[in-house]
Design a protein around this motif. Structure first.
Motif, PDB file in Angstrom:
ATOM      1  N   ARG A 275       5.598  -1.997  14.960  1.00 23.89           N
ATOM      2  CA  ARG A 275       6.004  -0.593  14.977  1.00 23.89           C
ATOM      3  C   ARG A 275       4.876   0.249  15.528  1.00 23.89           C
ATOM      4  NH1 ARG A 275      10.483   1.433  13.171  1.00 23.89           N
ATOM      5  NH2 ARG A 275      10.698   3.682  12.982  1.00 23.89           N
ATOM      6  N   LEU A 276       5.248   1.243  16.343  1.00 25.79           N
ATOM      7  CA  LEU A 276       4.286   2.172  16.921  1.00 25.79           C
ATOM      8  C   LEU A 276       4.408   3.520  16.224  1.00 25.79           C
ATOM      9  CD1 LEU A 276       2.198   2.793  19.217  1.00 25.79           C
ATOM     10  CD2 LEU A 276       4.148   3.595  20.571  1.00 25.79           C
ATOM     11  N   TYR A 277       3.249   4.054  15.784  1.00 18.37           N
ATOM     12  CA  TYR A 277       3.173   5.377  15.175  1.00 18.37           C
ATOM     13  C   TYR A 277       2.355   6.284  16.081  1.00 18.37           C
ATOM     14  CZ  TYR A 277       4.628   2.978  10.891  1.00 18.37           C
ATOM     15  OH  TYR A 277       5.327   2.247   9.968  1.00 18.37           O
ATOM     16  N   TRP A 278       2.810   7.528  16.272  1.00 16.09           N
ATOM     17  CA  TRP A 278       2.028   8.475  17.062  1.00 16.09           C
ATOM     18  C   TRP A 278       2.219   9.879  16.482  1.00 16.09           C
ATOM     19  CZ3 TRP A 278       6.594   6.297  18.803  1.00 16.09           C
ATOM     20  CH2 TRP A 278       7.633   7.168  19.183  1.00 16.09           C
ATOM     21  N   GLY A 279       1.218  10.746  16.687  1.00 14.05           N
ATOM     22  CA  GLY A 279       1.337  12.098  16.156  1.00 14.05           C
ATOM     23  C   GLY A 279       0.116  12.935  16.460  1.00 14.05           C
TER      24      GLY A 279
ATOM     25  N   TRP B  76      -5.879  17.525  17.136  1.00 11.75           N
ATOM     26  CA  TRP B  76      -6.045  16.090  16.926  1.00 11.75           C
ATOM     27  C   TRP B  76      -4.811  15.375  17.424  1.00 11.75           C
ATOM     28  CZ3 TRP B  76      -5.168  19.665  13.103  1.00 11.75           C
ATOM     29  CH2 TRP B  76      -3.948  19.568  12.436  1.00 11.75           C
ATOM     30  N   GLY B  77      -4.931  14.080  17.603  1.00 12.01           N
ATOM     31  CA  GLY B  77      -3.781  13.282  18.004  1.00 12.01           C
ATOM     32  C   GLY B  77      -4.193  11.848  18.249  1.00 12.01           C
ATOM     33  N   GLY B  78      -3.227  10.928  18.101  1.00 19.93           N
ATOM     34  CA  GLY B  78      -3.525   9.524  18.343  1.00 19.93           C
ATOM     35  C   GLY B  78      -2.319   8.646  18.062  1.00 19.93           C
ATOM     36  N   TRP B  79      -2.543   7.349  18.147  1.00 23.97           N
ATOM     37  CA  TRP B  79      -1.457   6.377  17.967  1.00 23.97           C
ATOM     38  C   TRP B  79      -1.992   5.094  17.333  1.00 23.97           C
ATOM     39  CZ3 TRP B  79      -2.209   1.732  20.515  1.00 23.97           C
ATOM     40  CH2 TRP B  79      -3.135   1.732  21.569  1.00 23.97           C
ATOM     41  N   THR B  80      -1.111   4.402  16.635  1.00 21.36           N
ATOM     42  CA  THR B  80      -1.443   3.108  16.028  1.00 21.36           C
ATOM     43  C   THR B  80      -0.266   2.167  16.192  1.00 21.36           C
ATOM     44  OG1 THR B  80      -2.944   4.072  14.385  1.00 21.36           O
ATOM     45  CG2 THR B  80      -2.065   1.889  13.909  1.00 21.36           C
ATOM     46  N   LEU B  81      -0.535   0.989  16.695  1.00 25.92           N
ATOM     47  CA  LEU B  81       0.455  -0.074  16.832  1.00 25.92           C
ATOM     48  C   LEU B  81       0.182  -1.111  15.744  1.00 25.92           C
ATOM     49  CD1 LEU B  81       2.711  -1.598  18.345  1.00 25.92           C
ATOM     50  CD2 LEU B  81       0.955  -2.431  19.941  1.00 25.92           C
ATOM     51  N   VAL B  82       1.144  -1.299  14.832  1.00 19.01           N
ATOM     52  CA  VAL B  82       1.006  -2.228  13.712  1.00 19.01           C
ATOM     53  C   VAL B  82       1.943  -3.405  13.939  1.00 19.01           C
ATOM     54  CG1 VAL B  82       1.193  -2.507  11.208  1.00 19.01           C
ATOM     55  CG2 VAL B  82       0.469  -0.313  12.166  1.00 19.01           C
ATOM     56  N   ALA B  83       1.422  -4.635  13.807  1.00 19.04           N
ATOM     57  CA  ALA B  83       2.241  -5.823  14.047  1.00 19.04           C
ATOM     58  C   ALA B  83       2.021  -6.852  12.942  1.00 19.04           C
ATOM     59  CB  ALA B  83       1.905  -6.443  15.403  1.00 19.04           C
ATOM     60  N   ALA B  84       3.119  -7.392  12.428  1.00 18.31           N
ATOM     61  CA  ALA B  84       3.076  -8.513  11.497  1.00 18.31           C
ATOM     62  C   ALA B  84       3.369  -9.789  12.278  1.00 18.31           C
ATOM     63  CB  ALA B  84       4.109  -8.323  10.386  1.00 18.31           C
ATOM     64  N   TYR B  85       2.611 -10.847  11.983  1.00 18.28           N
ATOM     65  CA  TYR B  85       2.783 -12.099  12.728  1.00 18.28           C
ATOM     66  C   TYR B  85       2.895 -13.280  11.775  1.00 18.28           C
ATOM     67  CZ  TYR B  85      -2.156 -13.005  11.718  1.00 18.28           C
ATOM     68  OH  TYR B  85      -3.349 -13.222  11.076  1.00 18.28           O
ATOM     69  N   GLU B  86       3.473 -14.377  12.285  1.00 18.34           N
ATOM     70  CA  GLU B  86       3.574 -15.644  11.563  1.00 18.34           C
ATOM     71  C   GLU B  86       2.728 -16.699  12.254  1.00 18.34           C
ATOM     72  OE1 GLU B  86       7.804 -16.528  10.001  1.00 18.34           O
ATOM     73  OE2 GLU B  86       8.098 -15.413  11.864  1.00 18.34           O
TER      74      GLU B  86
END
Length: 352
Positions: A110-114, A195-205
């Motif tokens: 999931r990508l979060y930005w704001g 301010w501003g930025g983004w975070t990409l969060v990934a779950a893996y197996e």
């Protein structure tokens, strides 16, 4: 063990995810996104939960930067755009590496930005729900928010966070740096800063990694002297002594040098542990930084140590979990600052 007791939690959808190749034309680069539903407050709730052999990784960077002579805090300083690509049709862009282990399968991403829409200029809120994303070696694709967008005007700021499921995009990408552009943040100067930025969060197996519980919660909540603190029980499972874990936080407008920001983890009725590290003190934990266990973590460009109001940090939970736990309850607040919180993510070993 692949797909072991995996539960993906999906909440109400009010928009859609779109991955369309960006043509290098000004019209497409500035096109307004369809507007998902917005709310001034989005309560934190579980977005993804799983128990599997694997873990959580993240890539993050800022979209705004300070002008020459900027101090430690973003209040009252000139804010400009980070722009690292060679595309004349993007006004901000930044890169960061997502380090999925070799041989792992991405289970969820999931990508979060704001950021802040009001500084010297005022950005249109209708563009909050759209960014451009380029996988390593790829071209920009438009990504649209697929859930409720948090958007609140308060304390002289106009803050927002949006997010979208990007599992398929991440699952089939090659390793390397991701680029995110057109985060709808304003530039200029104001008392509250930008301010501003983004975070990409990934779950893996990955079969040869420990069995772990993974949990991602998100929302859009304000904490501060008038707003109170955020309290979230990320996990109610028991963990044995010596458990290893990590906790991620995404937040907006935490000023470096403004004391009173705190992050605590309760692991039993009596055990509360203040969380911090060498880069994030326990009394200024939201200090405009992108770190992992107190260090820079993955490669990003640019790699500013002070991200001027954008926090995306990963903390070591071994100190909180070394005696075992019957819950992981998080308290996060600020005695001096007004801060917007966007997401929390937890990784904890079930057994090694």
């Amino acid at each position: 063990m692949r797909n072991s007791a995996v539960l993906a939690v999906r909440r109400g959808v009010s928009g859609a995810l779109s991955c369309a190749v960006l043509a290098a034309t000004p019209a497409l680069a500035s096109a307004a996104a369809p507007v998902p539903g917005e709310a001034a407050r989005v309560p934190f709730a579980a977005r993804y939960q799983a128990e599997l052999h694997g873990g959580i990784v993240r890539a993050a960077n800022a979209s705004a930067k300070g002008g020459e002579g900027t101090g430690t805090a973003n209040d009252g300083v000139a804010i400009g755009y980070v722009d690292v690509d060679d595309n004349p049709d993007t006004y901000n862009s930044s890169r960061a590496e997502l380090r999925v282990p070799e041989g792992a399968r991405v289970a969820w991403a999931r990508l979060y930005w704001g950021g802040n829409l009001r500084v010297g200029e005022q950005k249109p809120p209708k563009d909050n729900g759209r960014v451009l994303v380029a996988e390593p070696g790829g071209r920009y694709k438009a990504v649209l928010a697929d859930t409720l967008v948090g958007h609140r005007t308060a304390e002289g700021a106009d803050a927002f966070q949006a997010s979208a499921d990007v599992t398929e995009l991440v699952r089939w990408a090659t390793p390397g740096q991701w680029t995110v552009a057109q985060v709808n943040v304003a530039m200029g100067r104001s008392a509250v800063g930008g301010w501003g930025g983004w975070t990409l969060v990934a779950a893996y197996e990955k079969a040869d990694e420990p069995l772990r519980r993974l949990s991602v919660w998100d929302g859009f909540e304000t904490v501060g002297p008038r707003s109170g603190e955020l309290r979230v029980t990320l996990d109610r499972h028991r963990y044995p002594k010596g458990t290893e874990g990590r906790l991620g936080v995404i937040a907006y407008d935490g000023d470096r040098g403004t004391s009173g920001d705190y992050l605590e983890v309760r692991t039993s009725r009596r055990k509360i542990t203040p969380i911090g590290d060498s880069a994030n003190s326990v009394n200024d934990v939201l200090n405009s930084s992108i770190t992992e266990f107190g260090k820079a973590g993955s490669t990003r460009f640019p790699n500013a140590g002070n991200t001027l109001g954008y926090d995306s940090d990963v903390f070591d939970l071994r100190g909180a979990l070394h005696r075992g736990a019957d819950r992981v309850h998080v308290r996060l607040g600020s005695r001096e600052d007004t801060v917007w919180l966007g997401a929390l993510f937890l990784q904890a070993d079930v057994r090694r």
